[in-house]
Design a protein around this motif. Structure first.
Motif, PDB file in Angstrom:
ATOM      1  N   THR A  24       2.064  -2.284  -1.515  1.00  0.00           N
ATOM      2  CA  THR A  24       2.869  -3.432  -1.096  1.00  0.00           C
ATOM      3  C   THR A  24       2.286  -4.691  -1.727  1.00  0.00           C
ATOM      4  O   THR A  24       1.076  -4.885  -1.702  1.00  0.00           O
ATOM      5  CB  THR A  24       2.845  -3.565   0.442  1.00  0.00           C
ATOM      6  OG1 THR A  24       3.271  -2.330   0.998  1.00  0.00           O
ATOM      7  CG2 THR A  24       3.749  -4.677   0.921  1.00  0.00           C
ATOM      8  N   PRO A  25       3.114  -5.557  -2.294  1.00  0.00           N
ATOM      9  CA  PRO A  25       2.600  -6.809  -2.854  1.00  0.00           C
ATOM     10  C   PRO A  25       1.914  -7.644  -1.772  1.00  0.00           C
ATOM     11  O   PRO A  25       2.324  -7.633  -0.612  1.00  0.00           O
ATOM     12  CB  PRO A  25       3.838  -7.532  -3.373  1.00  0.00           C
ATOM     13  CG  PRO A  25       4.947  -6.563  -3.313  1.00  0.00           C
ATOM     14  CD  PRO A  25       4.556  -5.443  -2.407  1.00  0.00           C
ATOM     15  N   GLU A  26       0.895  -8.376  -2.173  1.00  0.00           N
ATOM     16  CA  GLU A  26       0.085  -9.121  -1.213  1.00  0.00           C
ATOM     17  C   GLU A  26       0.896 -10.084  -0.360  1.00  0.00           C
ATOM     18  O   GLU A  26       0.701 -10.172   0.847  1.00  0.00           O
ATOM     19  CB  GLU A  26      -1.023  -9.877  -1.949  1.00  0.00           C
ATOM     20  CG  GLU A  26      -1.993 -10.555  -1.014  1.00  0.00           C
ATOM     21  CD  GLU A  26      -3.160 -11.193  -1.725  1.00  0.00           C
ATOM     22  OE1 GLU A  26      -3.951 -11.854  -1.043  1.00  0.00           O
ATOM     23  OE2 GLU A  26      -3.282 -11.031  -2.958  1.00  0.00           O
ATOM     24  N   ILE A  27       1.834 -10.795  -0.965  1.00  0.00           N
ATOM     25  CA  ILE A  27       2.623 -11.767  -0.200  1.00  0.00           C
ATOM     26  C   ILE A  27       3.450 -11.079   0.887  1.00  0.00           C
ATOM     27  O   ILE A  27       3.558 -11.563   2.004  1.00  0.00           O
ATOM     28  CB  ILE A  27       3.506 -12.638  -1.124  1.00  0.00           C
ATOM     29  CG1 ILE A  27       4.041 -13.824  -0.334  1.00  0.00           C
ATOM     30  CG2 ILE A  27       4.615 -11.829  -1.769  1.00  0.00           C
ATOM     31  CD1 ILE A  27       4.592 -14.934  -1.222  1.00  0.00           C
ATOM     32  N   GLU A  28       4.028  -9.912   0.562  1.00  0.00           N
ATOM     33  CA  GLU A  28       4.793  -9.151   1.552  1.00  0.00           C
ATOM     34  C   GLU A  28       3.866  -8.592   2.621  1.00  0.00           C
ATOM     35  O   GLU A  28       4.182  -8.622   3.813  1.00  0.00           O
ATOM     36  CB  GLU A  28       5.557  -8.002   0.891  1.00  0.00           C
ATOM     37  CG  GLU A  28       6.726  -8.450   0.053  1.00  0.00           C
ATOM     38  CD  GLU A  28       7.795  -9.119   0.881  1.00  0.00           C
ATOM     39  OE1 GLU A  28       8.197  -8.574   1.929  1.00  0.00           O
ATOM     40  OE2 GLU A  28       8.233 -10.207   0.471  1.00  0.00           O
ATOM     41  N   ALA A  29       2.710  -8.075   2.209  1.00  0.00           N
ATOM     42  CA  ALA A  29       1.755  -7.501   3.155  1.00  0.00           C
ATOM     43  C   ALA A  29       1.295  -8.542   4.168  1.00  0.00           C
ATOM     44  O   ALA A  29       1.219  -8.271   5.366  1.00  0.00           O
ATOM     45  CB  ALA A  29       0.565  -6.910   2.401  1.00  0.00           C
ATOM     46  N   LYS A  30       1.024  -9.747   3.704  1.00  0.00           N
ATOM     47  CA  LYS A  30       0.601 -10.817   4.617  1.00  0.00           C
ATOM     48  C   LYS A  30       1.737 -11.207   5.551  1.00  0.00           C
ATOM     49  O   LYS A  30       1.515 -11.483   6.729  1.00  0.00           O
ATOM     50  CB  LYS A  30       0.096 -12.019   3.829  1.00  0.00           C
ATOM     51  CG  LYS A  30      -1.261 -11.767   3.208  1.00  0.00           C
ATOM     52  CD  LYS A  30      -1.765 -12.968   2.445  1.00  0.00           C
ATOM     53  CE  LYS A  30      -3.135 -12.675   1.866  1.00  0.00           C
ATOM     54  NZ  LYS A  30      -3.646 -13.810   1.093  1.00  0.00           N
TER      55      LYS A  30
END
Length: 177
Positions: free
Chosen positions: A120-126
């Protein structure tokens, strides 16, 4: 095509159960569905059961199964865990295994770090970590091919899920609402 995971947010346990029922009815195995949500009821119970002052890093067994109902209770591997910096969570399905390593090792990065590790991309994960902290439920579905990806996205959209995204290791994600 590599395996993909479709992620979405449900705003209540009732909505999550509806989504899970729809996913199972659409042909997805309960072994390919995960749910992650905050465990607001048993933080003190975890600390007491583990005889520790800090529940961070604790992984608690299947006793969490009694906390969830409906289709959530049918998912593979229901467990409770505490992620450093995030707090107590209940996880079911493949996400439990990924997050158990984070909890047991008291690794920094929490839910977002585990999701990034799963592609999962970091921005989505956060964003997902923040949504879980707000009391929402994260649902993920593993898909074998593009037809399954589209079927899962349709089920999630029709059920009113929010923040739907598709991720795969080594590929850029697609995001939609």
């Amino acid at each position: 095509m590599s395996h993909k995971s479709i992620y979405a947010i449900a705003i209540s346990e009732g909505q999550a159960n509806q989504i899970l029922d729809s996913l199972v009815n659409a042909g997805f195995s309960t072994n390919d569905i995960s749910v992650l949500f905050p465990d607001k009821d048993s933080t003190h119970q975890f600390a007491h059961e583990k005889h520790t002052k800090a529940p961070e890093g604790a992984v608690v067994g299947a006793s969490a199964g009694g906390v969830v109902g409906g289709t959530l209770g049918l998912l593979a591997g229901i467990g409770a865990l505490a992620i450093p910096g995030v707090g107590p969570l209940i996880a079911a399905g493949p996400l439990l295994a990924a997050l158990s390593g984070v909890a047991a090792g008291a690794t920094a990065g929490g839910v977002a770090g585990a999701l990034v590790g799963l592609g999962t991309p970091e921005i989505e994960a956060k964003r997902y970590e923040n949504r879980i902290a707000e009391g929402n439920l994260l649902i993920s579905v593993h898909a074998e091919n593009s037809d399954e990806v589209e079927k899962a996205k349709d089920v999630l959209k029709n059920a009113g899920a929010e923040d739907i995204s598709v991720a795969s290791l080594g590929e850029a994600p697609t995001v939609g609402k």
